[in-house]
Design a protein around this motif. Structure first.
Motif, short mmCIF file in Angstrom:
data_model
loop_
_atom_site.label_atom_id
_atom_site.label_comp_id
_atom_site.label_asym_id
_atom_site.label_seq_id
_atom_site.Cartn_x
_atom_site.Cartn_y
_atom_site.Cartn_z
N LEU A 92 1.11 -1.70 0.25
CA LEU A 92 0.04 -0.24 -0.08
C LEU A 92 1.05 1.07 0.23
CD1 LEU A 92 -3.15 1.01 0.30
CD2 LEU A 92 -2.54 1.54 3.09
N THR A 93 1.96 1.45 1.05
CA THR A 93 2.92 2.35 0.36
C THR A 93 4.12 2.24 -0.49
OG1 THR A 93 3.66 2.19 3.29
CG2 THR A 93 4.74 3.45 1.53
N GLY A 94 3.89 1.45 -1.45
CA GLY A 94 4.74 1.25 -2.39
C GLY A 94 3.57 2.29 -3.37
N ALA A 95 2.89 1.37 -3.63
CA ALA A 95 1.67 1.66 -4.70
C ALA A 95 1.36 3.28 -3.98
CB ALA A 95 0.23 1.00 -4.54
N THR A 96 1.17 4.35 -2.59
CA THR A 96 0.37 5.40 -2.81
C THR A 96 1.68 6.35 -3.38
OG1 THR A 96 -1.07 5.16 -0.64
CG2 THR A 96 0.25 6.66 -0.92
N ALA A 97 2.83 5.61 -2.92
CA ALA A 97 3.99 6.84 -3.03
C ALA A 97 4.11 6.43 -4.38
CB ALA A 97 5.58 6.01 -2.23
N ALA A 98 3.57 6.04 -5.73
CA ALA A 98 4.17 5.65 -7.01
C ALA A 98 3.63 7.58 -7.50
CB ALA A 98 3.39 5.23 -7.67
N HIS A 99 2.64 7.60 -6.41
CA HIS A 99 1.52 9.51 -7.04
C HIS A 99 2.27 10.55 -6.41
CE1 HIS A 99 -0.43 6.19 -9.56
NE2 HIS A 99 -1.32 5.62 -8.44
N ARG A 100 3.77 9.78 -5.80
CA ARG A 100 4.29 11.43 -5.27
C ARG A 100 3.16 12.17 -4.58
NH1 ARG A 100 5.59 14.36 -8.31
NH2 ARG A 100 4.89 13.27 -10.44
N PRO A 101 2.87 11.83 -3.74
CA PRO A 101 1.30 12.52 -3.00
C PRO A 101 1.67 13.69 -1.42
CG PRO A 101 1.26 10.11 -1.64
CD PRO A 101 1.85 10.42 -2.69
N ASP A 102 1.09 15.42 -2.09
CA ASP A 102 1.51 15.88 -0.73
C ASP A 102 0.69 15.61 0.28
OD1 ASP A 102 2.98 17.34 -1.80
OD2 ASP A 102 1.95 17.77 -3.37
N LEU A 103 -0.22 14.63 0.10
CA LEU A 103 -1.73 14.24 1.19
C LEU A 103 -2.22 13.45 0.59
CD1 LEU A 103 -2.37 15.72 3.76
CD2 LEU A 103 -3.77 17.06 2.81
#
Ligand code: GRF
Length: 208
Positions: A74-85
């Protein structure tokens, strides 16, 4: 600001954010949603994301050998989109240590009760069962507990007679009407003005 939204269910909070950003424009609102993630393929929030032309991802706990592996995925999949929030809007899983290490202090959750009352997966039902006269919703930062992070904003909703007969669905819908507006307001302000978290206090400038 880049926002990733995590959903598990109908995604009406996600839809409220999409509508607000479309209405005001990402520049004025201060944020754009760059991806939507879910813990299950059945989350209709994913359909809403696809209808908006957004990338989506699904991380199912059962697809991984352990909770920690799920959390890493989940962390990797989320980080792939470079979120600020990261906005958890009806996301029904507790994120783990890796996710918190990566996004801690930048994860916002919305809960359909006035925390610290009635945390957990049944906040509406529990408030009704307890006989609360006033309940509501809370937008807060996620920490390593369950619905325990620093509170950003809350809105009250009165419990009325028919809620008791009709059960939690009617009350939850009335709460969601308020909750969607609160979440849209908070996410925009966090994105536009920045914020500081000092212990349990969230320093968020009011709209000038
Ligand atoms: C919201 O009330 C949220 O607080 C709770 O579940 C509901 C999700 O609604 N955890 P939706 O998926 O945004 O329509």
């Amino acid at each position: 600001k880049r926002v990733v939204v995590l959903v598990s269910g109908s995604g009406t909070n996600l839809q409220a954010l999409l509508d607000a950003i479309a209405a005001r424009g990402p520049e004025e609102y201060g944020a754009r949603i760059v991806a939507v993630g879910a813990d299950r393929h059945s989350a209709t929030g994913l359909d809403r994301a696809r209808a908006a032309g957004l990338p989506t991802f699904v991380c199912r706990v059962n697809d991984y050998g352990s909770r920690a592996e799920w959390d890493a995925a989940l962390t990797g999949a989320t980080a792939a989109h470079r979120p600020d929030l990261v906005v958890s809007a009806g996301f029904m899983k507790i994120v783990g240590r890796e996710f918190l290490a990566r996004f801690g202090g930048r994860i916002v959750n919305t809960h359909p009760a006035l925390l610290p009352s009635f945390p957990g997966a049944h906040g509406v039902r529990d408030a009704l069962a307890y006989g609360a006269k006033i309940t509501g919703c809370t937008v807060h930062f996620v920490d390593d507990g369950v619905d325990t992070g620093p509170i950003i904003a809350q809105s009250a909703v009165e419990v009325v007679e028919e809620d008791t007969e009709e059960g939690e669905a009617a009350l939850h819908e009335r709460i969601k009407d308020v909750e969607r507006r609160l979440l849209v307001d908070v996410v925009g302000r966090l994105a536009r003005h920045g914020y500081r978290i000092e212990g349990r206090k969230v320093m968020l400038p009011d709209e000038q």
